[in-house]
Design an enzyme around this catalytic site. Sequence first.
Site, PDB file in Angstrom:
ATOM      1  N   HIS A  23     -16.547 -28.253  27.119  1.00 54.06           N
ATOM      2  CA  HIS A  23     -16.211 -27.872  25.790  1.00 54.06           C
ATOM      3  C   HIS A  23     -15.708 -26.292  25.826  1.00 54.06           C
ATOM      4  CE1 HIS A  23     -17.005 -27.891  21.540  1.00 54.06           C
ATOM      5  NE2 HIS A  23     -17.132 -26.580  21.588  1.00 54.06           N
ATOM      6  N   GLU A  24     -16.541 -25.556  26.481  1.00 54.68           N
ATOM      7  CA  GLU A  24     -15.829 -24.039  26.461  1.00 54.68           C
ATOM      8  C   GLU A  24     -14.378 -23.920  26.914  1.00 54.68           C
ATOM      9  OE1 GLU A  24     -17.288 -21.988  24.191  1.00 54.68           O
ATOM     10  OE2 GLU A  24     -19.006 -23.303  23.892  1.00 54.68           O
ATOM     11  N   HIS A  27     -11.485 -24.385  24.619  1.00 50.34           N
ATOM     12  CA  HIS A  27     -11.381 -23.468  23.740  1.00 50.34           C
ATOM     13  C   HIS A  27     -10.560 -22.195  24.667  1.00 50.34           C
ATOM     14  CE1 HIS A  27     -13.689 -24.638  20.588  1.00 50.34           C
ATOM     15  NE2 HIS A  27     -14.807 -24.590  21.180  1.00 50.34           N
TER      16      HIS A  27
END
Length: 457
Positions: A23-24, A27
């Site tokens: 997920h990170e 980003h």
Amino acid sequence: MLLHFFWNLIAFILALSILITVHEYGHFVAARFLKVKVERFSIGFGPVLWSWRDSNDTEYVISAVLFGGYVKLFNTRKKIASCDEERNQSFNYKRIWKKSIIVVSGPMFNFLFSIVLYTLVFMIGVPIYKPIIHSVIPNSIIAQSHVPSGVEIKSINNVLTRDWDAVRLEILNSIGKEKIIISATPINSTHIKTYTINLPCNWFNKPTNNKDPIITLGILPFNTHVLPILSGIQSDSAAQRAGLKIGDKIISIDDQLIHNWESFITIIKNNPEKTFKIIVERKNKILNFNLTPDKKHLVPSDKAEGVIGVFPKITCIPTKHHAIHQYGLHLAILEACEKTWKLICLTTNTLFKLITGDVRITHLSGPIAIAQGAGASAQSGVIYYLMFLSLISINLGIINLLPFPTLDGGHLLFFIIEKIKGKSISKKTQNFGYIIGSIILTFMMCLAIFNDISRLW
């Protein structure tokens, strides 16, 4: 018991670490691509266990508390940046569409990760069981619609169902509807018969509900090795004194439906000398009995467990009832995309039904349930653990898109409001939103944990 706890914990931490990293990283990749400086990429919170800094002056960190993670973007708070380089690298100086891409990339990477995992699963080969009804629970929803045992479910609501997972998916999608249309055919026959299943109001929310919607409707799948049917009864046992006989099929215990031997015997073991109301099927008749398990002391410990002196019926699944679905790379990707999309729709639907009340809030699961699922899937094998990771990755992506200020969806909501107003939202309003969002999320987490603990007892 302690070993089981640590197994679940390790499987849970591994799953959480992988999914947070994915997920990170979404980003992170989007920020780098759009020329925003990344100051820190952290897996976890709290004390730093390990850190490293690259040539772009980005610090990579693993922290002690792995229940989360974040990407810290360069974000100057000055109204006028001190230089062009600072302005170009700052997140808050980027156009709204660029900031939106960075924010939404985290959830998108969770969805892409699900596709990658399912591609691997379909290339390795997925064991599936044909949706053949082993038996129908008497007086159940399915029984009232006169669906017979020994038939294979071909479709539900005109959606093809080649395995039990597909059946389960369509049943869950039917929560809140008034009826389900099931098409089935006898084994080794091409004659298809259609059954209309009228669904009672809130059928999925009844107290007797099992976790499996298939069982809740009253269907027992043909994938159980140990059946809740008595094949032997010891003399002078609790079962014999209660009046049970060989061939009796356990339907329920204290109004809780029984679909496998393990769930029945676990209740008996945990409740010595407690009187239960047992419902059994005997020669197509429904009979009621009162059963009180004897108390057996375990040596060398001081603990005791309940025993009733019975043996279950053990059966083998016919080889024609199960198969391995394996695909090449191209077909595996297509299947993975379809599976991921269906799970995204199901999860979104379920969240909507939680709001409307079609699914009770008691069905909400938290970290304890996820840890149990992680441990069980890891114990079942790599394939099942990968599918578990895929499902949780999808859930993580969707939850992060919810419009709460502390989540990615909340940031997107602020960007939309900013675009409509033509100016950014004040810091005071944003901070108030973060407080409200944090309170709501904390409440939901506490409720989920409470539900998890309630299921343990």
